[in-house]
Design an enzyme around this catalytic site. Structure first.
Site, PDB file in Angstrom:
ATOM      1  N   SER A  52      71.718  77.291 100.960  1.00 16.16           N
ATOM      2  CA  SER A  52      72.498  78.089 101.919  1.00 16.16           C
ATOM      3  C   SER A  52      71.641  78.541 103.094  1.00 16.16           C
ATOM      4  CB  SER A  52      73.079  79.322 101.227  1.00 16.16           C
ATOM      5  OG  SER A  52      73.684  80.161 102.188  1.00 16.16           O
ATOM      6  N   LYS A  97      85.329  80.183  96.520  1.00 13.48           N
ATOM      7  CA  LYS A  97      86.210  80.751  97.557  1.00 13.48           C
ATOM      8  C   LYS A  97      87.633  81.028  97.055  1.00 13.48           C
ATOM      9  CE  LYS A  97      83.723  78.765 101.491  1.00 13.48           C
ATOM     10  NZ  LYS A  97      83.833  77.999 102.738  1.00 13.48           N
ATOM     11  N   ASP A 148      86.281  80.841 108.226  1.00  9.65           N
ATOM     12  CA  ASP A 148      85.882  79.460 108.546  1.00  9.65           C
ATOM     13  C   ASP A 148      86.641  78.924 109.768  1.00  9.65           C
ATOM     14  OD1 ASP A 148      84.003  79.284 106.529  1.00  9.65           O
ATOM     15  OD2 ASP A 148      85.426  78.491 105.064  1.00  9.65           O
ATOM     16  N   TYR A 189      76.724  69.542 109.741  1.00  8.99           N
ATOM     17  CA  TYR A 189      75.610  69.825 110.659  1.00  8.99           C
ATOM     18  C   TYR A 189      74.267  69.359 110.103  1.00  8.99           C
ATOM     19  CZ  TYR A 189      75.473  73.964 107.693  1.00  8.99           C
ATOM     20  OH  TYR A 189      75.441  74.800 106.608  1.00  8.99           O
ATOM     21  N   SER A 221      72.820  80.896 105.077  1.00 10.17           N
ATOM     22  CA  SER A 221      73.290  82.241 105.402  1.00 10.17           C
ATOM     23  C   SER A 221      72.190  83.304 105.336  1.00 10.17           C
ATOM     24  CB  SER A 221      74.464  82.629 104.496  1.00 10.17           C
ATOM     25  OG  SER A 221      75.576  81.830 104.817  1.00 10.17           O
ATOM     26  N   GLY A 274      90.433  68.554 102.747  1.00  6.29           N
ATOM     27  CA  GLY A 274      89.848  69.474 101.779  1.00  6.29           C
ATOM     28  C   GLY A 274      89.980  70.915 102.242  1.00  6.29           C
ATOM     29  N   GLY A 275      89.182  71.785 101.630  1.00  6.13           N
ATOM     30  CA  GLY A 275      89.251  73.208 101.947  1.00  6.13           C
ATOM     31  C   GLY A 275      88.909  73.499 103.397  1.00  6.13           C
ATOM     32  N   THR A 299      80.626  81.320  98.708  1.00  7.60           N
ATOM     33  CA  THR A 299      80.692  79.928  99.118  1.00  7.60           C
ATOM     34  C   THR A 299      81.000  79.062  97.904  1.00  7.60           C
ATOM     35  OG1 THR A 299      79.539  78.223 100.383  1.00  7.60           O
ATOM     36  CG2 THR A 299      78.146  79.619  99.001  1.00  7.60           C
TER      37      THR A 299
HETATM   38  P1  ATR Z   1      85.574  70.746 101.825  1.00  8.19           P
HETATM   39  O1  ATR Z   1      86.073  71.956 101.090  1.00  8.19           O
HETATM   40  O2  ATR Z   1      84.227  70.946 102.451  1.00  8.19           O
HETATM   41  O3  ATR Z   1      86.559  70.207 102.791  1.00  8.19           O
HETATM   42  P2  ATR Z   1      86.276  68.825  99.796  1.00  8.19           P
HETATM   43  O4  ATR Z   1      87.432  69.669  99.380  1.00  8.19           O
HETATM   44  O5  ATR Z   1      85.449  68.212  98.722  1.00  8.19           O
HETATM   45  O6  ATR Z   1      85.263  69.654 100.685  1.00  8.19           O
HETATM   46  O7  ATR Z   1      86.793  67.688 100.789  1.00  8.19           O
HETATM   47  C1  ATR Z   1      85.983  66.690 101.250  1.00  8.19           C
HETATM   48  C2  ATR Z   1      86.784  65.769 102.187  1.00  8.19           C
HETATM   49  O8  ATR Z   1      85.967  64.656 102.501  1.00  8.19           O
HETATM   50  C3  ATR Z   1      88.052  65.212 101.572  1.00  8.19           C
HETATM   51  O9  ATR Z   1      89.023  65.056 102.583  1.00  8.19           O
HETATM   52  C4  ATR Z   1      87.579  63.865 101.052  1.00  8.19           C
HETATM   53  O10 ATR Z   1      88.606  62.906 100.906  1.00  8.19           O
HETATM   54  P3  ATR Z   1      89.444  62.814  99.511  1.00  8.19           P
HETATM   55  O11 ATR Z   1      90.440  63.912  99.552  1.00  8.19           O
HETATM   56  O12 ATR Z   1      90.036  61.457  99.543  1.00  8.19           O
HETATM   57  O13 ATR Z   1      88.420  62.987  98.409  1.00  8.19           O
HETATM   58  C5  ATR Z   1      86.665  63.460 102.174  1.00  8.19           C
HETATM   59  N1  ATR Z   1      85.717  62.417 101.780  1.00  8.19           N
HETATM   60  C6  ATR Z   1      84.614  62.557 101.020  1.00  8.19           C
HETATM   61  N2  ATR Z   1      83.967  61.373 100.918  1.00  8.19           N
HETATM   62  C7  ATR Z   1      84.696  60.456 101.618  1.00  8.19           C
HETATM   63  C8  ATR Z   1      84.550  59.068 101.907  1.00  8.19           C
HETATM   64  N3  ATR Z   1      83.508  58.360 101.443  1.00  8.19           N
HETATM   65  N4  ATR Z   1      85.472  58.466 102.690  1.00  8.19           N
HETATM   66  C9  ATR Z   1      86.514  59.170 103.198  1.00  8.19           C
HETATM   67  N5  ATR Z   1      86.710  60.492 102.969  1.00  8.19           N
HETATM   68  C10 ATR Z   1      85.809  61.136 102.188  1.00  8.19           C
END
Ligand code: ATR
Length: 303
Positions: free
Chosen positions: A34, A85, A122, A249, A36, A150-151, A81
């Site tokens: 982290s 969350k 966020d 980042y 933070s 995702g989130g 985190t």
């Molecule tokens: P966060 O909370 O940071 O958004 P997450 O909930 O794990 O993390 O979501 C990660 C995102 O990256 C998702 O949209 C995931 O797609 P899936 O829903 O299909 O899993 C996407 N992602 C991760 N690896 C990927 C890859 N190799 N190609 C395309 N999308 C990917």
């Protein structure tokens, strides 16, 4: 602001905490990566605040016990985190509208009345980063296209709707997840006069697809993070005036941004989102609204 005794060695400031020091921190599992603590530590030093911000590794099963203990120990509040969350939001007595909308909290405040307040900053961090580096951006400049469901995508789409963006297209590897996100946010979108739709990720860059009208193109997926392969994506369909941003980042210049920059598109990296999302928490716990300045950015990049 409290004045207190400190020492200065080799240009670094080592403040001495008093018994009245304000305490906050970040809870995650794992927590060792982290940024933070460095971020809040920079502000505590810059504003000479009698306070501390501590990283804490807490297992999911121990979250409630940890929060009760921190409250009993006099903490002002904490950031939470991954993976806490959603669970943190359920433990709150009340939530901000934006935390409620995404069913997740990243900033908790132990209130004087014994209640726990949760916010999710966020989305605000995302918007403030865009405003800092592209002040010309306005929600009515045109549709937004977002990769990922995702989130992080959830918080950003909620913030975009609140800002007044009228159309958001979501493209995700797992299409059912994108549709689920649309279902979850449709009520808020309709109330704001916004429209949400999904699109196939593997067809997102086709000439007649949504990119041709996109004003802001966002990557919220983890693709491009250190060690991960890049998207095979063409930016040809995007208008030349479009902004492109990535919430990853590490690295700062993701393959997604590098490809967009090679097409002379305006790019904004993801570090500012991290910096700006921290402002409300610091303000609540330490009673100073901190500035996201170039010194902070350099400090975090040097970690
Ligand atoms: P966060 O909370 O940071 O958004 P997450 O909930 O794990 O993390 O979501 C990660 C995102 O990256 C998702 O949209 C995931 O797609 P899936 O829903 O299909 O899993 C996407 N992602 C991760 N690896 C990927 C890859 N190799 N190609 C395309 N999308 C990917």
């Amino acid at each position: 602001m409290t004045s207190f005794i400190g020492s200065n060695q080799g240009g670094l400031s080592f403040p001495t905490l008093t018994g009245a020091a304000k305490l906050a921190g970040v809870i995650g599992c794992p927590i060792d990566h982290s940024k933070s603590p460095a971020l809040h530590g920079y502000w505590l030093s810059k504003y000479q605040i009698d306070g501390a911000y501590i990283p804490m590794n807490v297992e999911p099963a121990d979250l409630e016990t940890a929060l009760n203990g921190l409250r009993a120990a006099g903490f002002q509040g904490v950031n939470v985190t991954i993976p806490h969350k959603e669970a943190a939001a359920l433990l709150c007595d009340h939530l901000s509208d934006r935390a409620k909308a995404v069913s997740a909290a990243n900033t908790l405040v132990f209130q004087g009345d014994g209640l726990l307040y949760g916010d999710n900053t966020d989305g605000l961090g995302f918007i403030e980063n865009i405003r800092q580096y592209a002040p010309q951006w306005q929600p009515d400049l045109g549709p937004v296209t977002i990769l990922g469901a995702g989130g992080a995508a959830r918080g950003i789409i909620d913030a975009l709707i609140r800002e007044g963006v009228k159309q958001v297209t979501i493209a995700n590897r797992t299409e059912a997840r994108a549709r689920g996100l649309v279902d979850q946010l449709t009520q808020a979108a309709v109330a704001s006069g916004s429209m949400l739709q999904t699109y196939r990720l593997d067809k997102i860059d086709e000439p007649e697809g949504p990119l041709s009208e996109t004003a802001l193109f966002i990557n919220t997926t983890s693709v491009g993070m250190k060690g991960q392969s890049a998207f095979d994506l063409s930016f040809d369909a995007l208008p030349k005036s479009a902004l492109v941003t990535d919430i990853v980042y590490t690295p700062l210049e993701t393959p997604f941004l590098a490809a967009a920059r090679a097409q002379d598109l305006t790019c904004i990296d993801g570090l500012g989102m991290l910096l700006h999302q921290a402002v409300p928490g610091f303000n609540s716990w330490f009673c100073v609204k901190p500035e996201v300045d170039s010194g902070l950015r350099a400090h975090i990049l040097a970690q």
